[in-house]
Design an enzyme around this catalytic site. Structure first.
Site, short mmCIF file in Angstrom:
data_model
loop_
_atom_site.label_atom_id
_atom_site.label_comp_id
_atom_site.label_asym_id
_atom_site.label_seq_id
_atom_site.Cartn_x
_atom_site.Cartn_y
_atom_site.Cartn_z
N GLU A 83 -17.07 -4.06 8.57
CA GLU A 83 -18.46 -4.13 9.07
C GLU A 83 -19.44 -4.45 7.95
OE1 GLU A 83 -19.70 -0.71 11.37
OE2 GLU A 83 -21.79 -1.39 11.42
N LYS A 268 -21.29 8.48 13.89
CA LYS A 268 -20.60 7.19 13.64
C LYS A 268 -21.11 6.60 12.33
CE LYS A 268 -19.62 2.62 13.96
NZ LYS A 268 -20.11 1.52 13.13
N ASP A 284 -4.72 9.29 5.78
CA ASP A 284 -4.56 9.23 7.23
C ASP A 284 -5.95 9.39 7.89
OD1 ASP A 284 -4.09 9.85 9.91
OD2 ASP A 284 -2.25 10.92 9.48
N HIS A 383 -29.31 -5.33 9.13
CA HIS A 383 -27.96 -5.52 9.65
C HIS A 383 -27.71 -6.98 10.00
CE1 HIS A 383 -24.38 -4.71 12.08
NE2 HIS A 383 -24.31 -3.59 11.39
P1 NDP Z 1 4.69 14.01 1.87
O1 NDP Z 1 5.68 14.26 2.93
O2 NDP Z 1 4.81 12.72 1.13
O3 NDP Z 1 4.74 15.25 0.89
C1 NDP Z 1 4.14 15.26 -0.36
C2 NDP Z 1 5.14 14.77 -1.42
O4 NDP Z 1 4.48 14.68 -2.65
C3 NDP Z 1 6.29 15.73 -1.57
O5 NDP Z 1 7.49 14.98 -1.68
C4 NDP Z 1 6.01 16.41 -2.91
O6 NDP Z 1 7.13 16.67 -3.68
C5 NDP Z 1 5.26 15.33 -3.64
N1 NDP Z 1 4.38 15.87 -4.69
C6 NDP Z 1 4.42 15.49 -5.98
N2 NDP Z 1 3.47 16.11 -6.69
C7 NDP Z 1 2.81 16.93 -5.84
C8 NDP Z 1 1.71 17.80 -5.98
N3 NDP Z 1 1.09 17.99 -7.16
N4 NDP Z 1 1.25 18.45 -4.88
C9 NDP Z 1 1.84 18.27 -3.67
N5 NDP Z 1 2.90 17.45 -3.48
C10 NDP Z 1 3.39 16.77 -4.54
O7 NDP Z 1 3.21 14.01 2.42
P2 NDP Z 1 2.36 15.11 3.19
O8 NDP Z 1 3.10 16.37 3.41
O9 NDP Z 1 1.10 15.17 2.44
O10 NDP Z 1 2.14 14.44 4.61
C11 NDP Z 1 1.26 13.36 4.75
C12 NDP Z 1 1.83 12.37 5.71
O11 NDP Z 1 2.13 12.99 6.95
C13 NDP Z 1 0.85 11.27 6.02
O12 NDP Z 1 1.54 10.03 5.98
C14 NDP Z 1 0.41 11.58 7.45
O13 NDP Z 1 0.01 10.41 8.12
C15 NDP Z 1 1.68 12.18 8.03
N6 NDP Z 1 1.60 13.03 9.19
C16 NDP Z 1 0.39 13.45 9.73
C17 NDP Z 1 0.36 14.28 10.81
C18 NDP Z 1 -0.97 14.76 11.30
O14 NDP Z 1 -1.96 14.53 10.66
N7 NDP Z 1 -1.05 15.45 12.44
C19 NDP Z 1 1.60 14.74 11.46
C20 NDP Z 1 2.79 14.30 10.80
C21 NDP Z 1 2.78 13.47 9.70
P3 NDP Z 1 8.22 17.79 -3.31
O15 NDP Z 1 9.08 17.15 -2.27
O16 NDP Z 1 8.92 18.00 -4.60
O17 NDP Z 1 7.49 18.98 -2.81
#
Ligand code: NDP
Length: 429
Positions: A83, A268, A284, A383
């Site tokens: 936009e 918005k 997200d 705009h």
């Molecule tokens: P991830 O599943 O990627 O988890 C975070 C990863 O980052 C883990 O593997 C973790 O390692 C690693 N990590 C490294 N350093 C750090 C740190 N300092 N702090 C935290 N984690 C670290 O992502 P999220 O759990 O954040 O989930 C986000 C995703 O989920 C997005 O893509 C979203 O779209 C999706 N999603 C959203 C939903 C919703 O909003 N309702 C529902 C389901 C999914 P380690 O494995 O060692 O812990």
């Protein structure tokens, strides 16, 4: 703090000159500037593995808003948006806050929320008491389910149990809320993993049916607030003195708390800025949108999210915006999207918490820009002037034709697609 940003006339430069300026002022490294100059998308390999049935890539322009100082730190705001006028309005709004030190923020806690929903329970009060008395065991189960987040200093912090009752269908549910410190992640997967680890034990204790266990995007334990002060003097127009403009801005924000028709559009405008940065950081945006709109309805009706008030002693307009914001600086798709990491570099942030503070400030700036325009000259003038480029492109203009057609459109009393097509035809004759 300097009242004007070190980077000026940015919009008049070529793309390569803009990147040179950002480099010269330390907002991007040489490598990042090269990537910004040359990148046309993500690698095919990554794109094909991020989603299912991938057939192409969908591009959006990425720009930067300037003039921001957030918590004393100069930053550049990356925005991915289609936009016109959002980036110009945001940059202009931030300029109004510089003489008072820019935006200030607070972020008292940052916990992701999960919920486990149970039903078919004989005695809800007893069930609630039982869960509340076993919080230490729940914490141990949570650690077993996701030990790595505990190693990183995070994990389950708090447990709450609520009886959810609906008079109409007489349904009763016992919902256990988990509040999790997800450190640098947004934490959806982390929390869902913890929920799946904890739910079977609670279900057994309660001898209940489980409806579901899932993250909640209503992040009321991750509220960030941005504030700013704008001197009345800066608000004066040709027709109104500064205090009168400030009074109108206060009234406009007040009205947006009374009428959902206005509140939706008020918000918005805020989301114009927030979504654009959330997109640029690879976060997200659906999660952020859903949470923020729920928060706008927390008093029982959908309301405008900003509050503006006058400080007559200081001769200032004061703005405030509070939002549920839980973004990640890593995890999800962020590490797979090279531009997402560069966005963090531009914002000069190291943590997801700093990112949320800046994004809240962007929402407040965007609201100020829209409301100030609405209560003074209206938004259409600015705009449409910027929309002229889009009209020229729609009419088929390419290369230098776009600016030539757009500038002729701007000189007209009224612009529309037919006029743009006519001007393009004339130009090509
Ligand atoms: P991830 O599943 O990627 O988890 C975070 C990863 O980052 C883990 O593997 C973790 O390692 C690693 N990590 C490294 N350093 C750090 C740190 N300092 N702090 C935290 N984690 C670290 O992502 P999220 O759990 O954040 O989930 C986000 C995703 O989920 C997005 O893509 C979203 O779209 C999706 N999603 C959203 C939903 C919703 O909003 N309702 C529902 C389901 C999914 P380690 O494995 O060692 O812990």
């Amino acid at each position: 703090m300097e009242q004007t940003s070190k980077i000026s006339k940015f919009y008049q430069k070529t793309r390569s000159e803009r990147l040179d300026l950002l480099k010269a002022h330390g907002f991007v490294s040489e490598n990042s500037a090269d990537l910004l100059m040359t990148t046309t998308g993500i690698s095919e390999d990554v794109a094909n593995h991020l989603i299912e049935n991938q057939i192409s890539q969908f591009s959006l322009p990425m720009g930067v808003a300037l003039n921001f100082i957030v918590d004393g730190q100069e930053c550049v705001i990356p925005m991915a948006i289609e936009e016109p006028s959002v980036i110009a309005a945001c940059s202009n709004a931030a300029r109004f806050t510089r003489s008072t030190g820019g935006f200030k923020t607070s972020f008292p806690e940052r916990l992701q929320t999960g919920q486990m929903i149970f039903y078919q329970i004989a005695d809800f009060a007893n069930a609630k008491q039982l869960v509340d008395s076993r919080v230490d065991e729940i914490k141990q189960l949570a650690e077993l389910a996701h030990p790595s987040i505990v190693v990183r200093g995070g994990g389950l912090v708090d447990v709450e149990t609520h009886i959810i009752y609906n008079e109409k269908d007489q349904a009763e549910y016992l919902t256990v809320y988990l509040y999790v410190d997800v450190k640098e992640a947004m934490g959806a997967n982390i929390v869902n993993t913890i929920l799946e680890g904890v739910t079977p034990a609670i279900q057994e204790w309660l001898a209940a049916e489980k409806l579901m266990s899932i993250l909640s995007n209503y992040n009321t334990r991750s509220l960030v607030t941005a504030t700013c002060e704008i001197p009345f003097d800066l608000l004066a127009t040709n027709h109104l003195d500064g205090q009168s403009v400030a009074q109108k801005i206060v009234k406009a924000a007040h009205y947006a708390k009374l009428d959902p028709y206005r509140a939706v559009t008020h918000n918005k405008g805020i989301m114009n800025g927030i979504d654009a940065v959330v997109m640029a950081t690879g976060n997200d945006y659906r999660a952020i949108e859903a949470g923020i709109h729920a928060y706008a309805s927390r008093n029982g009706s959908y309301q405008g999210l900003t509050t503006w008030q006058l400080d007559l002693d200081k001769q200032m307009l004061e703005g405030q915006l509070t939002l549920p914001l839980l973004l990640g600086s890593l995890g999800g798709a962020i590490n797979a999207l090279p531009l997402a990491k560069i966005s963090q570099e531009l914002m000069q942030v190291d943590t997801a918490e700093q990112m949320a503070r800046i994004i809240c400030a962007v929402g407040l700036a965007q609201n100020f820009a829209a409301v100030r325009a609405l209560v003074t000259e209206g938004i259409q003038k600015g705009h449409m002037s910027l929309h002229a480029n889009a009209l020229a492109i729609h009419a088929g203009a390419t290369g230098e034709e776009i600016e030539l057609v757009a500038s002729r459109l701007r000189a007209l009393e009224r612009m529309n697609l037919a006029k743009a097509t006519e001007l393009l035809t004339e130009l090509r004759q």
